[in-house]
Design a protein around this motif. Sequence first.
Motif: not given
Length: 636
Positions: A240, A247, A249, A272, A295, A341, A343, A353
């Motif tokens: 990612p 990390k 999302d 975010s 996340t 959602d 990524l 996602l």
Amino acid sequence: MEPAGAPPPSCAPAREAEEPPGSPALPAERPRDGEPARKAREEAASAERSHGRGPAGRAARGGGRHGPEERGARTGRRPRVTVDSSKAKTSLEALKISLRQLRWREFPFGRRLPCDIYWHGVSFHDSYIFSGQVNKFPGMTEMVRKVTLSRAVRTMQDLFPVEYNFYPRSWILPEEFPLFVTEVRMMKESDPSWKPTFIVKPDGGCQGDGIYLIKDPNDVRLAGSLQSRPAVVQEYICKPLLVDKLKFDIRLYVLLKSLEPLEIYIAKDGLSRFCTEPYQEPTLKNLHQVFMHLTNYSLNIHSGNFIHSDNANTGSKRTFSSILCRLSSRGADVKKILGFDILLMKNLKPMLLEVNANPSMRIEHEQELSPGVFENVPSPVDEEVKVAVIRDTLRLVDPQKKKRKDIQSQTSEHVSETKEDLLDAGPAGGLEYDTSKTPEAGLPSLCLKQVFPKYAKQFNYLRLVDRVAALFIRFLGVKGTTKLGPTGFRTFIRNCKLSNSNFSMAAVDILYIDITRRWNSMGIDHKESGMCLQAFVEAFFCLAQKKYKSLPLHEQVASLIDFCEYHLAALDEKRLLCGRGVVERRSAVVACPTDGLEGTPALHAPLLNCTAAAGKLAGCRSHRYPGAVSPGAGRD
């Protein structure tokens, strides 16, 4: 039906009694004028009416009475929208701020009379609401569950593999577990260097509940809850995009304003959400470190490394716009896509996602003051994004907007016709609606940007499944049912001329039984028997592949849709002509009884039955789907 929130005439004098005790208005009403001032205004208005001057005199001569909305517009007072917030739950604080900014009226404990808008925090199941607008579509939660979403995206990937490559490779458990094991083994044999990681997500789960990572398909926990609670297993994105070695999302907010016609808006900003431990590619040692790989805000907030920040550019939760600015400073060209959602991969490719039907609109978080003592603390980042989304959603569905436009158009016409009278009346005429004094004038521009139908021409070729769904709805039959019975499926085949010597009605029955039995065995919905929409789509794809063998799948499906719509349009036209012919013949029989052949009921029974059947079909459609257009209508 009375407009939502408008009291009947008999209740007009007792407006203040509508609100139950303890229901504050937002904001408070302006104090009433004293009795002398009221009498002076009444005397002035009476004198003006007696002379027949100005709009008041014309209204008096017409003897008309105006409702509260029109009276409010004529006196310069803006009728306020009423909102029932009794079931707003965690979104209540953001809703209250939005209503204060809009100067709308809130009923936090409900209201005996209808409200214009009912705001629900979770799902909508109320059956007592007969008017007004609700911020939830019934059944939306079931539509975006992980299993249902994966099936829908897979269908679109079969039709348009390039356009729908933004969703990770997925398998549905437990029904596709053997397929999952087989495909992973074959891919490893073809590419020995491939060392994948997979993420298992329970269907209907939220806030990270039950999610875990695996390296081998045999590590899936098949026993226990998986039998009663299906799951989706996806290929984990191991590379990612990282910010500050973490990390993250992206949560984008999408407003589905209308289904028919389809109208979609996307918020210009989002959130975010960051992990709280530096990211490392998954290994057998770190697979269980949820603060590194997941996340979910509801998980990471319990981490000791979670940072609450008042700055939108720092902390464990930031605005999406701050991430875009940071990426732009690196020279990256980033575009927003329609999603929920998301990524971002290391190469900036966005991957969807999941879709959340009830995203959290909470604008505060719990902070522990002392052991066991918590306090709700405002979150400036959440408030900046979520209040704007709620406020501008309400602005888009404002039920008074159309009324104000109608009043303004009527006023402008009235002004052009009676310019001299308005000049004599002066500012006290009170006809013009002063838009500069409305709350809209002091609000920022909308944070919601329309993506459909604004860009409909770019996406219309992707809406093949929508047209298949229209065929499914046409042949459902009984009002309220959501599954197609065998008779309805056979009628679909016959009306669309799909049976022939190579595909008999016996083969039609076998196709229906095989697909329906398999979908019903998946345990999706046992409330009623029959073929669900997803099963009908699969059957339609099979029919398309049988009829157009040499074409790609999306061309096969499109060709079969055109074929069905053509025959159904011809059938509708034939029924329409039949109905017109019956009416003309009945008129001829009534108008010409002197030919010596008296028309008897038995003689005209077939024609009367044809008219009744056509009328019954049209009435049934209009009752079940008001405003809907039959597939193929208007194509000639």
